[in-house]
Design a protein around this motif. Structure first.
Motif, PDB file in Angstrom:
ATOM      1  N   HIS A 168      -1.553  12.826   5.539  1.00  0.00           N
ATOM      2  CA  HIS A 168      -0.665  13.964   5.324  1.00  0.00           C
ATOM      3  C   HIS A 168      -1.455  15.265   5.451  1.00  0.00           C
ATOM      4  O   HIS A 168      -2.611  15.349   5.030  1.00  0.00           O
ATOM      5  N   LEU A 169      -0.826  16.265   6.048  1.00  0.00           N
ATOM      6  CA  LEU A 169      -1.491  17.552   6.254  1.00  0.00           C
ATOM      7  C   LEU A 169      -1.862  18.177   4.917  1.00  0.00           C
ATOM      8  O   LEU A 169      -1.010  18.375   4.051  1.00  0.00           O
ATOM      9  N   ASN A 170      -3.128  18.460   4.750  1.00  0.00           N
ATOM     10  CA  ASN A 170      -3.658  19.182   3.594  1.00  0.00           C
ATOM     11  C   ASN A 170      -4.672  20.193   4.107  1.00  0.00           C
ATOM     12  O   ASN A 170      -5.381  19.932   5.090  1.00  0.00           O
TER      13      ASN A 170
ATOM     14  N   LEU B 266       0.809  -1.219   0.000  1.00  0.00           N
ATOM     15  CA  LEU B 266       0.000   0.000   0.000  1.00  0.00           C
ATOM     16  C   LEU B 266       0.845   1.273   0.000  1.00  0.00           C
ATOM     17  O   LEU B 266       0.394   2.309  -0.503  1.00  0.00           O
ATOM     18  N   ASP B 267       2.042   1.204   0.594  1.00  0.00           N
ATOM     19  CA  ASP B 267       2.882   2.399   0.671  1.00  0.00           C
ATOM     20  C   ASP B 267       4.347   1.977   0.769  1.00  0.00           C
ATOM     21  O   ASP B 267       4.727   0.936   0.229  1.00  0.00           O
ATOM     22  N   ASP B 268       5.161   2.763   1.461  1.00  0.00           N
ATOM     23  CA  ASP B 268       6.586   2.465   1.577  1.00  0.00           C
ATOM     24  C   ASP B 268       6.882   1.517   2.741  1.00  0.00           C
ATOM     25  O   ASP B 268       8.039   1.375   3.141  1.00  0.00           O
ATOM     26  N   GLY B 269       5.850   0.891   3.292  1.00  0.00           N
ATOM     27  CA  GLY B 269       6.046  -0.058   4.380  1.00  0.00           C
ATOM     28  C   GLY B 269       6.356  -1.440   3.842  1.00  0.00           C
ATOM     29  O   GLY B 269       7.399  -1.677   3.235  1.00  0.00           O
TER      30      GLY B 269
ATOM     31  N   ASP C  32      -0.376  12.058   0.680  1.00  0.00           N
ATOM     32  CA  ASP C  32       0.907  12.721   0.502  1.00  0.00           C
ATOM     33  C   ASP C  32       1.249  12.742  -0.989  1.00  0.00           C
ATOM     34  O   ASP C  32       0.417  12.440  -1.841  1.00  0.00           O
ATOM     35  N   ARG C  33       2.486  13.095  -1.335  1.00  0.00           N
ATOM     36  CA  ARG C  33       2.841  13.239  -2.750  1.00  0.00           C
ATOM     37  C   ARG C  33       2.908  11.903  -3.487  1.00  0.00           C
ATOM     38  O   ARG C  33       2.890  11.868  -4.717  1.00  0.00           O
TER      39      ARG C  33
END
Length: 269
Positions: A99-101, A29-32, A62-63
């Motif tokens: 992520h802050l948006n 799912l991500d960088d994990g 996030d990006r």
């Protein structure tokens, strides 16, 4: 989500009682974790570290990653089935590291809180800064009954230079999540000392691993709780109870007074 109760965080009759509220354990799912095999390896390492409950928090908005709430819940259900088949005594809950948006308050239908009622939301700042709009966003979230929980503030470059920024967020009602490996020195002495300062000044409220299937991104949660005990025997139980209450969506009773960190004076001689 009813959690087990224990007399202390690091000395308990229940073998796997620790709660990890920030972990990248879900596969692909991500960088994990990059595979189900890596996820199972992480799960076994978590159990060996004394963890019985994990909030899976893949990156969101996030990006690089977008992980919609429904997709995370499906991934958790599927992974829990595999854990049960493998007889690994670990319970997984669905969450996100958001992520802050500036428009998070308009995306609530696609956000997973630390608790199922979205009373607490794990929010990540950019690593190098604290955007100016964060204060207004946090206020708008509070109007929706949501308490922001700031992920790993001890590793944010601007907060390291200006801890008064974090102090004001906490004074206004936000909470802070400290990474276990920050407290035991994995990210260096500077981050370790700053982590201790944040604990002793009441600016962080829960310990979590932020574990990935990467070098130097292990759980180390029990070791971090032992370090809390070294700082003050009252801290371990306080942080353990806080994690339990956050996962259950309950108010916390944090008894470490919030105080500003005084800037150290420089002397020429």
């Amino acid at each position: 989500m009813a959690m087990a109760t224990d007399t202390t965080a690091t000395h308990t009759k229940k073998k796997n009682s620790l709660i990890d509220l920030h972990c990248h354990i879900l596969p692909e799912l991500d960088d994990g974790s990059k595979s189900i095999e890596e996820s199972l390896k992480l799960a076994r390492e978590a159990v060996a570290d004394g963890i019985g409950y994990i909030l899976a928090t893949p990156h969101h908005l996030d990006r690089h990653y977008v992980n919609h709430a429904r997709d995370v819940q499906q991934a958790v259900d599927e992974f829990q089935d595999i854990l049960n088949e493998q007889q690994i005594p670990l319970t997984i809950f669905a969450g996100q590291e958001v992520h802050l948006n500036g428009d998070l308050d308009e995306r609530l239908d696609d956000l997973l809180g630390i608790d199922s009622a979205l009373n607490y939301l794990l929010i990540e700042f950019p690593h190098g800064e604290v955007p100016e709009y964060a204060t207004d966003l946090f206020f708008r979230l509070s109007l929706q009954g949501i308490t922001p929980v700031i992920a790993h503030p001890e590793r944010n470059a601007q907060i390291q230079k200006q801890p008064e920024l974090l102090y004001q967020f906490i004074a206004d009602g936000a909470l802070g999540q400290l990474t276990s490996t920050s407290l035991i020195g994995t990210f260096g002495k500077k981050v370790q000392r700053f982590s201790e300062d944040l604990i002793e000044h009441g600016m962080v409220h829960v310990l979590s691993s932020d574990a990935h299937a990467l070098p130097n991104r292990e759980f180390k949660l029990r070791e971090a709780f032992l370090e809390l005990d070294r700082l003050d025997r009252r801290y371990g139980l306080q942080f353990y109870e806080n994690a339990k209450h956050l996962l259950n969506g309950e108010p916390i009773d944090h008894r470490i007074d919030l105080t500003p960190i005084e800037k150290k004076r420089r002397f020429l001689f």
